[in-house]
Design an enzyme around this catalytic site. Structure first.
Site, short mmCIF file in Angstrom:
data_model
loop_
_atom_site.label_atom_id
_atom_site.label_comp_id
_atom_site.label_asym_id
_atom_site.label_seq_id
_atom_site.Cartn_x
_atom_site.Cartn_y
_atom_site.Cartn_z
N LYS A 95 51.07 111.19 36.98
CA LYS A 95 50.40 111.18 35.95
C LYS A 95 50.85 109.96 34.98
O LYS A 95 52.10 109.82 34.73
CB LYS A 95 50.41 112.34 35.07
CG LYS A 95 49.94 113.59 35.90
CD LYS A 95 50.16 114.91 35.08
CE LYS A 95 49.71 116.15 35.83
NZ LYS A 95 50.12 117.31 35.34
N ASP A 148 53.63 104.33 49.13
CA ASP A 148 52.34 104.64 49.67
C ASP A 148 51.28 105.00 48.40
O ASP A 148 50.15 105.32 48.51
CB ASP A 148 52.29 105.88 50.34
CG ASP A 148 52.64 106.89 49.88
OD1 ASP A 148 53.59 107.06 49.11
OD2 ASP A 148 51.79 108.16 49.95
N THR A 186 59.48 107.68 57.43
CA THR A 186 60.31 108.61 56.67
C THR A 186 59.22 109.89 56.41
O THR A 186 57.84 110.03 56.70
CB THR A 186 60.61 108.07 55.29
OG1 THR A 186 59.47 108.08 54.17
CG2 THR A 186 61.29 106.65 55.41
N PHE A 198 58.26 111.32 53.59
CA PHE A 198 56.90 110.96 52.46
C PHE A 198 55.98 109.78 53.06
O PHE A 198 54.93 110.19 52.83
CB PHE A 198 57.74 110.77 51.49
CG PHE A 198 58.07 111.65 50.46
CD1 PHE A 198 59.42 112.36 50.53
CD2 PHE A 198 57.38 112.25 49.44
CE1 PHE A 198 59.75 113.50 50.04
CE2 PHE A 198 57.73 113.58 48.85
CZ PHE A 198 59.01 114.29 49.04
N ASP A 220 59.72 108.50 43.98
CA ASP A 220 58.70 109.49 43.51
C ASP A 220 57.83 108.85 42.51
O ASP A 220 58.18 107.89 41.60
CB ASP A 220 59.67 110.72 42.49
CG ASP A 220 60.41 111.37 43.31
OD1 ASP A 220 59.96 112.02 44.28
OD2 ASP A 220 61.56 111.45 43.21
N GLU A 268 71.39 110.76 46.77
CA GLU A 268 70.39 111.66 46.61
C GLU A 268 70.61 112.80 45.84
O GLU A 268 71.93 113.20 45.69
CB GLU A 268 69.94 112.35 48.16
CG GLU A 268 68.75 113.20 48.41
CD GLU A 268 67.56 112.85 47.58
OE1 GLU A 268 67.40 113.29 46.09
OE2 GLU A 268 66.68 111.87 47.91
N ASP A 293 72.97 111.34 40.32
CA ASP A 293 71.80 110.53 39.75
C ASP A 293 72.13 108.89 39.94
O ASP A 293 73.29 108.64 39.86
CB ASP A 293 71.90 110.75 38.32
CG ASP A 293 70.81 109.83 37.83
OD1 ASP A 293 70.23 108.95 38.29
OD2 ASP A 293 70.45 110.10 36.45
N GLU A 312 71.24 103.30 49.92
CA GLU A 312 70.01 103.58 49.73
C GLU A 312 69.77 104.70 48.87
O GLU A 312 70.77 105.52 48.75
CB GLU A 312 69.67 104.36 51.28
CG GLU A 312 68.12 104.69 51.42
CD GLU A 312 67.69 105.68 52.38
OE1 GLU A 312 68.33 105.37 53.49
OE2 GLU A 312 66.62 106.33 52.44
#
Ligand SMILES: C[S@@+](CC[C@H](N)C(=O)[O-])C[C@H]1O[C@@H](n2cnc3c(N)ncnc32)[C@H](O)[C@@H]1O
Length: 224
Positions: free
Chosen positions: A135, A167, A202, A204, A131, A81, A108, A56
């Site tokens: 922008k 999402d 989750t 988020f 993430d 993570e 990373d 994951e």
């Protein structure tokens, strides 16, 4: 890849580790974390009894991560993570539940996958709510791009899967397009996947739902 590696898909948020997370982090890091190394992981050595192996990427607070590992003790899971409070939280859950089939790497993911995961060694990869970098000028920081998709596809066994959820509508569209254009992958659905029943909600996802965002699921297989 060298130029691409300079682009980070995350921003390290400072502080905000609760006392519990810090305690768990300090006490359990050496027990349940694997150190980053420039060497392939030997799954059989770390998880001698495991059947299938899953990764994951960006587990956040790890709520789905430990739930899935707990439900599937026959499989082995590695969560990656960079956010230490989330690592602390997941370590405390691993300890509380006594999970033997879940390890954590705090590093990373691009470097971990490049250097520690052998080709065709994974049965599946999960990327939940990456993430979105909202922008336009930050789109280049989005994790799921063609080069990264090629990299992770090579790590999946033929017949294994790549499962992403977002999402953020235009990122979800990008994920669907980039996966569709990767010739090693094939969509299990005609476009968006049906919600997969074993994935729990989750942190988020809850945030997205509060904003009335649509949850988009993308589920591809590596071609046989
Ligand atoms: C929006 S959060 C989603 C967290 C979790 N999957 C969820 O759904 O609640 C994305 C997470 O991915 C992590 N992340 C982003 N890029 C990463 C990378 N290259 N390596 C490891 N983690 C990364 C971030 O630190 C962040 O915690």
């Amino acid at each position: 890849m060298s130029e691409k590696k300079l682009i980070k898909s995350y921003m390290l948020r400072k502080g905000r580790m609760s006392d519990g997370q810090r305690l768990a982090y300090e006490k359990l890091k050496d027990v349940h974390c694997l150190s980053y190394e420039d060497k392939s992981i030997d799954f059989k050595k770390i998880f001698p009894d495991s059947g299938k192996h899953f990764l994951e990427i960006g587990f956040g607070m790890g709520d789905v991560t430990h739930a899935i590992a707990e439900k599937n003790p026959q499989n082995a899971y590695i969560g990656i993570e960079v956010h230490s409070p989330g690592v602390g939280k997941l370590l405390s859950e691993i300890d509380k539940k006594g999970l033997k089939n879940l390890k954590v790497i705090e590093h990373d993911a691009v470097e971990v996958i490049t250097n520690m995961i052998a080709d065709e060694s994974l049965d599946g990869i999960h990327i939940f709510f990456p993430d979105p970098w909202q922008k336009t000028k930050h789109y280049k920081r989005r994790l799921i791009q063609p080069d990264f998709t090629r990299l992770i596809a090579t790590k999946i066994k033929p017949g294994g899967y790549l499962y992403a959820v977002s999402d953020w509508e235009d990122y979800a569209q990008q994920i669907l397009q980039v996966f569709s254009e990767e010739e090693m992958l094939e969509n299990k659905f005609s476009d968006w996947a049906e919600p997969i029943e074993w994935r729990t909600e989750t942190k988020f996802e809850r945030k997205g739902l509060k904003k009335n965002h649509l949850i988009r699921e993308v589920f591809f297989k590596r071609k046989e």
